[in-house]
Design a protein around this motif. Structure first.
Motif, PDB file in Angstrom:
ATOM      1  N   HIS A 125      28.703  73.703  37.990  1.00 37.94           N
ATOM      2  CA  HIS A 125      29.657  72.874  37.255  1.00 37.94           C
ATOM      3  C   HIS A 125      30.371  73.731  36.212  1.00 37.94           C
ATOM      4  CE1 HIS A 125      31.375  69.625  34.944  1.00 37.94           C
ATOM      5  NE2 HIS A 125      30.898  68.724  35.790  1.00 37.94           N
ATOM      6  N   TYR A 126      31.697  73.701  36.232  1.00 40.45           N
ATOM      7  CA  TYR A 126      32.491  74.540  35.323  1.00 40.45           C
ATOM      8  C   TYR A 126      32.110  74.314  33.872  1.00 40.45           C
ATOM      9  CZ  TYR A 126      36.472  76.134  32.559  1.00 40.45           C
ATOM     10  OH  TYR A 126      37.250  76.754  31.613  1.00 40.45           O
ATOM     11  N   TYR A 127      31.931  73.057  33.492  1.00 44.47           N
ATOM     12  CA  TYR A 127      31.661  72.768  32.084  1.00 44.47           C
ATOM     13  C   TYR A 127      30.359  73.401  31.627  1.00 44.47           C
ATOM     14  CZ  TYR A 127      30.600  70.251  27.813  1.00 44.47           C
ATOM     15  OH  TYR A 127      30.267  69.946  26.508  1.00 44.47           O
ATOM     16  N   PHE A 128      29.302  73.255  32.419  1.00 44.33           N
ATOM     17  CA  PHE A 128      28.015  73.824  32.023  1.00 44.33           C
ATOM     18  C   PHE A 128      28.075  75.353  31.997  1.00 44.33           C
ATOM     19  CE2 PHE A 128      26.402  69.715  33.928  1.00 44.33           C
ATOM     20  CZ  PHE A 128      26.216  69.112  32.694  1.00 44.33           C
ATOM     21  N   ALA A 129      28.841  75.927  32.915  1.00 43.55           N
ATOM     22  CA  ALA A 129      29.005  77.384  32.903  1.00 43.55           C
ATOM     23  C   ALA A 129      29.727  77.835  31.638  1.00 43.55           C
ATOM     24  CB  ALA A 129      29.771  77.832  34.144  1.00 43.55           C
ATOM     25  N   SER A 130      30.716  77.071  31.187  1.00 37.17           N
ATOM     26  CA  SER A 130      31.445  77.450  29.982  1.00 37.17           C
ATOM     27  C   SER A 130      30.574  77.270  28.737  1.00 37.17           C
ATOM     28  CB  SER A 130      32.746  76.650  29.862  1.00 37.17           C
ATOM     29  OG  SER A 130      32.495  75.262  29.731  1.00 37.17           O
ATOM     30  N   VAL A 131      29.738  76.236  28.711  1.00 37.15           N
ATOM     31  CA  VAL A 131      28.797  76.068  27.599  1.00 37.15           C
ATOM     32  C   VAL A 131      27.841  77.247  27.543  1.00 37.15           C
ATOM     33  CG1 VAL A 131      26.894  74.681  26.672  1.00 37.15           C
ATOM     34  CG2 VAL A 131      28.928  73.543  27.586  1.00 37.15           C
ATOM     35  N   LEU A 132      27.323  77.638  28.695  1.00 39.72           N
ATOM     36  CA  LEU A 132      26.406  78.780  28.749  1.00 39.72           C
ATOM     37  C   LEU A 132      27.080  80.048  28.244  1.00 39.72           C
ATOM     38  CD1 LEU A 132      23.700  79.995  29.557  1.00 39.72           C
ATOM     39  CD2 LEU A 132      24.562  80.192  31.900  1.00 39.72           C
ATOM     40  N   SER A 133      28.345  80.232  28.579  1.00 39.49           N
ATOM     41  CA  SER A 133      29.084  81.388  28.094  1.00 39.49           C
ATOM     42  C   SER A 133      29.133  81.400  26.571  1.00 39.49           C
ATOM     43  CB  SER A 133      30.505  81.386  28.674  1.00 39.49           C
ATOM     44  OG  SER A 133      31.260  82.462  28.176  1.00 39.49           O
ATOM     45  N   GLY A 134      29.399  80.242  25.974  1.00 38.19           N
ATOM     46  CA  GLY A 134      29.436  80.151  24.515  1.00 38.19           C
ATOM     47  C   GLY A 134      28.087  80.431  23.885  1.00 38.19           C
ATOM     48  N   ILE A 135      27.015  79.916  24.500  1.00 35.17           N
ATOM     49  CA  ILE A 135      25.659  80.173  23.997  1.00 35.17           C
ATOM     50  C   ILE A 135      25.354  81.657  24.021  1.00 35.17           C
ATOM     51  CG2 ILE A 135      23.194  79.851  24.474  1.00 35.17           C
ATOM     52  CD1 ILE A 135      23.914  77.061  25.581  1.00 35.17           C
ATOM     53  N   GLU A 136      25.655  82.296  25.141  1.00 36.28           N
ATOM     54  CA  GLU A 136      25.343  83.727  25.283  1.00 36.28           C
ATOM     55  C   GLU A 136      26.128  84.574  24.295  1.00 36.28           C
ATOM     56  OE1 GLU A 136      23.782  84.665  29.694  1.00 36.28           O
ATOM     57  OE2 GLU A 136      25.952  84.378  29.545  1.00 36.28           O
ATOM     58  N   GLU A 137      27.388  84.246  24.091  1.00 42.81           N
ATOM     59  CA  GLU A 137      28.209  85.026  23.157  1.00 42.81           C
ATOM     60  C   GLU A 137      27.647  84.948  21.733  1.00 42.81           C
ATOM     61  OE1 GLU A 137      32.300  83.961  23.322  1.00 42.81           O
ATOM     62  OE2 GLU A 137      32.477  84.314  25.481  1.00 42.81           O
ATOM     63  N   GLU A 138      27.319  83.742  21.290  1.00 42.01           N
ATOM     64  CA  GLU A 138      26.790  83.562  19.936  1.00 42.01           C
ATOM     65  C   GLU A 138      25.403  84.182  19.803  1.00 42.01           C
ATOM     66  OE1 GLU A 138      26.754  82.145  15.926  1.00 42.01           O
ATOM     67  OE2 GLU A 138      28.361  82.468  17.409  1.00 42.01           O
ATOM     68  N   ALA A 139      24.570  83.990  20.832  1.00 41.89           N
ATOM     69  CA  ALA A 139      23.209  84.534  20.777  1.00 41.89           C
ATOM     70  C   ALA A 139      23.223  86.058  20.728  1.00 41.89           C
ATOM     71  CB  ALA A 139      22.407  84.048  21.984  1.00 41.89           C
ATOM     72  N   ARG A 140      24.003  86.669  21.577  1.00 41.64           N
ATOM     73  CA  ARG A 140      24.055  88.135  21.617  1.00 41.64           C
ATOM     74  C   ARG A 140      24.591  88.700  20.297  1.00 41.64           C
ATOM     75  NH1 ARG A 140      23.667  91.995  25.368  1.00 41.64           N
ATOM     76  NH2 ARG A 140      23.375  90.440  27.004  1.00 41.64           N
ATOM     77  N   ALA A 141      25.577  88.041  19.727  1.00 41.62           N
ATOM     78  CA  ALA A 141      26.143  88.519  18.461  1.00 41.62           C
ATOM     79  C   ALA A 141      25.115  88.488  17.338  1.00 41.62           C
ATOM     80  CB  ALA A 141      27.349  87.664  18.085  1.00 41.62           C
ATOM     81  N   ARG A 142      24.104  87.624  17.469  1.00 40.14           N
ATOM     82  CA  ARG A 142      23.097  87.487  16.418  1.00 40.14           C
ATOM     83  C   ARG A 142      21.749  88.089  16.818  1.00 40.14           C
ATOM     84  NH1 ARG A 142      23.994  81.571  13.775  1.00 40.14           N
ATOM     85  NH2 ARG A 142      22.329  82.373  12.433  1.00 40.14           N
TER      86      ARG A 142
END
Length: 341
Positions: free
Chosen positions: A79-96
């Motif tokens: 599902h596109y939406y869940f994939a985009s949410v996961l992308s946001g999670i990974e970006e924020e998590a990796r930055a921290r």
């Protein structure tokens, strides 16, 4: 050692005739071994592309250091939406400085329970989750919270436990979409939604209902239908109703369902949007890959993921108390394209 298997510390120890403890000390730059031995082991590890087990190492030291791995549960990877949410999670998590461990529930309660158990056993620092469609018991979530594991729900929030959550403005998104179709002349607007045990379905239905009521229109057809296959199965009967009963518009809970309606309407000879208007809810890549392109409500999944990761990490690190329920609402935006006038 087979050529296709990664090298381990045990392999390095055997090949160099030293103990595993010596290899571990060398790779961790310990002063307890000689510089020459350390250099020899490190060079061998680099030559053979050795990578340490980061999660295993974190588990071994978890009594003194916080585990910096976040568990994420998605209902569906495709599902596109869940994939985009996961992308946001990974970006924020990796930055921290955090890593992400992801699992898919496949919309099944039993699998969701098993994933929660696995994450707990692997000592993740917290879990970000969108509940499965058929989840109606919440003991597995409460158990995690009772054991000090912070939870953040996104999209499909769990009202059965008092956990933090990130949602999009489902009600106003639906209200704006249906109001737009009414403003373009639509009078019989059908609603295709998810099961009503899900808060997102209730909120989007309420937005649909209130837009009709405010404009003096009666409720039209309401169906539980939230994927393309279901839409293609039930829409022919609805579009075969007499002219004075047939919907002149559809509001669907997601883009895939809306595209199923669009495909069926065109196949049956209806013109979109002249005969039938259609609006979805997601604004994924498929919304611009259909003809005509789909009017839809943009959910901003990346922003949802970033907010969810931010809340969780703040609770893990103590800047946000774990017993404090945080709630974030991400605003939606109506994107008007070719399936509405």
């Amino acid at each position: 050692m087979a050529d296709n298997l990664p090298i381990t510390m045990r392999d390095i120890a055997r090949d160099l005739g030293v103990s595993i403890a010596t290899v571990s000390r060398a790779l961790n730059d310990s002063p307890r071994i000689s510089a020459s031995q350390k250099k020899r082991i490190q060079a061998y590890a680099k030559e053979h592309n050795f990578y340490p087990n980061v999660i295993g190492g974190a588990l071994r030291h978890s009594r003194s250091l916080p585990m910096k791995v976040i568990g994420v549960i998605v209902p569906e990877f495709v599902h596109y939406y869940f994939a985009s949410v996961l992308s946001g999670i990974e970006e924020e998590a990796r930055a921290r400085g955090y890593r992400v461990m992801v699992a898919q529930s496949n919309e099944r309660y039993d699998k969701e329970v098993a994933i929660c158990d696995d994450f707990f056993k692997n000592k993740v620092c917290g879990i970000i989750v969108s509940q499965a469609k058929d989840t109606r018991r919440y003991d597995h979530f409460q158990k995690l919270m009772d054991n000090g594991v912070p939870l953040v729900f996104y999209d499909r929030i769990c009202t059965g436990v008092n956990g933090s959550r990130v949602v999009v403005d489902d009600y106003n998104g639906a209200y704006a979409a249906v109001t737009h179709m009414i403003d373009t002349g639509c009078k019989r607007i059908a609603f295709y939604g998810s099961p009503m045990n899900l808060e997102i379905s209730k909120n989007r239905y309420n937005g649909y209902h209130d837009a009709l009521t405010k404009n003096g229109l009666k409720l039209s057809l309401v169906r539980i239908c939230d994927d393309r296959a279901q839409a293609e199965a039930i829409t022919p009967e609805i579009l075969s109703l007499p002219d004075d009963e047939r919907p002149d518009a559809f509001f669907a809970i997601n883009d895939d369902t809306a595209i199923g309606i669009l495909y069926t309407a065109k196949r049956m000879g209806f013109k979109v949007p002249e005969d039938i208007s259609i609006c979805g809810f997601t604004n994924g890549s498929r919304s611009v890959a259909c003809d005509p392109m789909l009017t839809t409500v943009e959910q901003r999944g990346v922003a949802v993921g970033e907010e969810a990761a931010n809340i969780l990490i703040s609770q893990v690190e103590g800047s946000l108390p774990r017993n404090e329920v945080a709630m974030r609402v991400v605003r939606t935006r109506l994107v008007v394209r070719g399936t509405t006038l």
